[in-house]
Write a protein that holds these residues in place. Structure first.
Motif, PDB file in Angstrom:
ATOM      1  N   TYR A   1       0.941  -1.160   0.120  1.00  0.00           N
ATOM      2  CA  TYR A   1       0.132   0.077  -0.011  1.00  0.00           C
ATOM      3  C   TYR A   1       0.892   1.404  -0.027  1.00  0.00           C
ATOM      4  O   TYR A   1       0.825   2.109  -0.827  1.00  0.00           O
ATOM      5  CB  TYR A   1      -1.060  -0.060   1.278  1.00  0.00           C
ATOM      6  CG  TYR A   1      -1.709   1.145   1.348  1.00  0.00           C
ATOM      7  CD1 TYR A   1      -2.843   1.493   0.183  1.00  0.00           C
ATOM      8  CD2 TYR A   1      -1.527   1.967   2.244  1.00  0.00           C
ATOM      9  CE1 TYR A   1      -3.611   2.595   0.415  1.00  0.00           C
ATOM     10  CE2 TYR A   1      -2.331   3.115   2.345  1.00  0.00           C
ATOM     11  CZ  TYR A   1      -3.349   3.528   1.485  1.00  0.00           C
ATOM     12  OH  TYR A   1      -4.075   4.566   1.631  1.00  0.00           O
TER      13      TYR A   1
ATOM     14  N   ARG B   1       0.852   4.189  -2.848  1.00  0.00           N
ATOM     15  CA  ARG B   1       0.621   5.590  -2.475  1.00  0.00           C
ATOM     16  C   ARG B   1       2.140   6.354  -3.188  1.00  0.00           C
ATOM     17  O   ARG B   1       1.725   7.261  -3.800  1.00  0.00           O
ATOM     18  CB  ARG B   1       0.420   5.855  -1.127  1.00  0.00           C
ATOM     19  CG  ARG B   1      -0.796   5.337  -0.545  1.00  0.00           C
ATOM     20  CD  ARG B   1      -1.919   5.841  -1.256  1.00  0.00           C
ATOM     21  NE  ARG B   1      -1.980   7.180  -1.278  1.00  0.00           N
ATOM     22  CZ  ARG B   1      -3.029   7.882  -0.351  1.00  0.00           C
ATOM     23  NH1 ARG B   1      -3.774   7.014   0.359  1.00  0.00           N
ATOM     24  NH2 ARG B   1      -2.934   9.213  -0.225  1.00  0.00           N
ATOM     25  N   SER B   2       3.309   5.857  -2.956  1.00  0.00           N
ATOM     26  CA  SER B   2       4.378   6.534  -3.191  1.00  0.00           C
ATOM     27  C   SER B   2       4.703   6.689  -5.008  1.00  0.00           C
ATOM     28  O   SER B   2       4.835   7.552  -5.409  1.00  0.00           O
ATOM     29  CB  SER B   2       5.683   5.846  -2.507  1.00  0.00           C
ATOM     30  OG  SER B   2       6.733   6.209  -3.347  1.00  0.00           O
TER      31      SER B   2
ATOM     32  N   GLU C   1       2.561   9.338  -6.510  1.00  0.00           N
ATOM     33  CA  GLU C   1       3.035  10.593  -6.185  1.00  0.00           C
ATOM     34  C   GLU C   1       3.749  10.757  -7.311  1.00  0.00           C
ATOM     35  O   GLU C   1       4.186  11.977  -7.760  1.00  0.00           O
ATOM     36  CB  GLU C   1       3.472  11.085  -4.895  1.00  0.00           C
ATOM     37  CG  GLU C   1       2.454  11.032  -3.905  1.00  0.00           C
ATOM     38  CD  GLU C   1       1.183  11.790  -4.115  1.00  0.00           C
ATOM     39  OE1 GLU C   1       1.423  12.934  -4.576  1.00  0.00           O
ATOM     40  OE2 GLU C   1       0.362  11.421  -4.284  1.00  0.00           O
TER      41      GLU C   1
ATOM     42  N   THR D   1      -9.335   3.110  -1.183  1.00  0.00           N
ATOM     43  CA  THR D   1      -8.271   4.494  -1.320  1.00  0.00           C
ATOM     44  C   THR D   1      -7.668   4.465  -2.815  1.00  0.00           C
ATOM     45  O   THR D   1      -7.567   5.506  -3.329  1.00  0.00           O
ATOM     46  CB  THR D   1      -7.426   4.564  -0.066  1.00  0.00           C
ATOM     47  OG1 THR D   1      -8.127   4.210   1.007  1.00  0.00           O
ATOM     48  CG2 THR D   1      -6.919   5.755  -0.181  1.00  0.00           C
ATOM     49  N   LEU D   2      -7.023   3.285  -2.923  1.00  0.00           N
ATOM     50  CA  LEU D   2      -6.220   3.385  -4.373  1.00  0.00           C
ATOM     51  C   LEU D   2      -7.163   3.526  -5.778  1.00  0.00           C
ATOM     52  O   LEU D   2      -6.650   4.265  -6.401  1.00  0.00           O
ATOM     53  CB  LEU D   2      -5.320   2.095  -4.462  1.00  0.00           C
ATOM     54  CG  LEU D   2      -4.204   2.165  -3.452  1.00  0.00           C
ATOM     55  CD1 LEU D   2      -3.312   0.896  -3.384  1.00  0.00           C
ATOM     56  CD2 LEU D   2      -3.136   3.040  -3.502  1.00  0.00           C
TER      57      LEU D   2
ATOM     58  N   ALA E   1      -8.203   7.106  -5.978  1.00  0.00           N
ATOM     59  CA  ALA E   1      -7.027   8.176  -6.423  1.00  0.00           C
ATOM     60  C   ALA E   1      -6.722   7.885  -7.846  1.00  0.00           C
ATOM     61  O   ALA E   1      -6.343   8.788  -8.730  1.00  0.00           O
ATOM     62  CB  ALA E   1      -5.811   7.785  -5.513  1.00  0.00           C
TER      63      ALA E   1
END
Lengths: 128, 128, 128, 128
Positions: free
Chosen positions: A89, A93-94, A97, B9-10, B13
């Motif tokens: 996870y 997320r990284s 970005e 969540t992913l 996004a």
């Protein structure tokens, strides 16, 4: 799935699954990456001869196959992450970005050609 | 990640990410399955010439690459699931149950040869 | 195979094969590249859980599977080359020359670590 | 390429290439199958976001990339065949005959749906 996270629940289930079968020996990261890659190809095969439009509306049988292959990909990915101690996870997320910076909205928005060219340009990094 | 699930969540996004860039056109299931397969191969490439043992202890640079590629695989998988309306978590849970029946502990436990043969048996026509 | 070349003989046979079945529509370069990639994964699957040593001495059944998958890879590659007008033999000769420069003997000879590092270094170009 | 066959000429060149670099150790069939699979994905990447029509008319730069990746696939395939003692040409001829029986003209001709269904039928357990 009440309190704990989906990825963690699956990770724990897979750990038990492999231990019960004494499969840890086979589950080297190299082998797991191969298995994942094979499953990704089996998923691809479900779409192989379809038009782009057909691929968005698979019939019931094909849809079932697709779900199974997607599950296989996820399971091997989670198992690989577990063997290497990767936090999937956090990594995802990284990476979002990183992609935000790599593909700025104002540069790539709504432009097929730009998109392709950018991909081309981006490829060396992608392979990194 | 407090209240909501990692996968959701992913997913959310990535939906915003693609919409902001008008990339929905490119994100047909067929194209996403291709992209996922390419990322799986880039992950595989990280382990390509390593021995099984080396693959379990990558150095810092390689480890970073591995994490990025694993993230890419997960992100395309989630995006594909979203486009097809697939519940990834439910599909994975269901696949684990299928595998439990397919690979019963008493039959496959701790036997390398059995494991290989079983794989063979399970996918007899693959090589056809 | 008397007078003419193996690759040309196969190319011609595949052209007839596809024409007889009206499969030209499906044989876009994009679809053929997908099919080739799927066959490469099926080949990979034959070696998936084997040790490096076992992979060098497959039993008769596995060997048969391997030969069929290798054939499938070659056939799709030749078919793709035909659709794009690529001279496979010339492309292969030219790539060997490129690799000769990229991997000079004195630099990479007999060094596992160097080999891996070089691969790493080489990756951006490989993806180009 | 005057007297000898293209595949044999390439095989011999690759054997020398690997021996000069002491790469035989890395060239286990398992590793070569992985490398082939990675190259197939790099080839696929060249077509990734293109429409079927665009994939048939790549611009000069992309065409160059495609030729290099196709060459890489062929070279690893020939090298793998050499390590396993497989006669690639014979295997390909034999596979065409198998396919002739598997996909009879009168059954599959000019029918997209039939084609897809037949694929399904031919690999029923793939999705398992």
């Amino acid at each position: 799935m009440p309190d704990t996270d989906a990825l963690e629940t699956l990770r724990a289930a897979l750990e038990v699954f492999a231990r019960e079968r004494d499969w840890e020996t086979f589950h080297t990261p190299k082998n797991l990456a191969m298995a994942l890659s094979v499953e990704a190809a089996e998923l691809l095969e479900c779409f192989q001869w379809l038009t782009p439009e057909e691929s968005a509306a698979p019939d019931a049988k094909r849809r079932q196959d697709i779900e199974h292959e997607m599950a296989d990909v996820l399971l091997y990915l989670i198992r690989l992450a577990d063997r290497l101690g990767v936090d999937l996870y956090a990594a995802a997320r990284s990476k979002i970005e990183i992609n935000r910076v790599k593909y700025p909205v104002e540069r790539v928005r709504g432009q097929a050609r730009k998109y392709n060219e950018y991909e081309d340009y981006a490829q060396p990094d992608d392979a990194g």
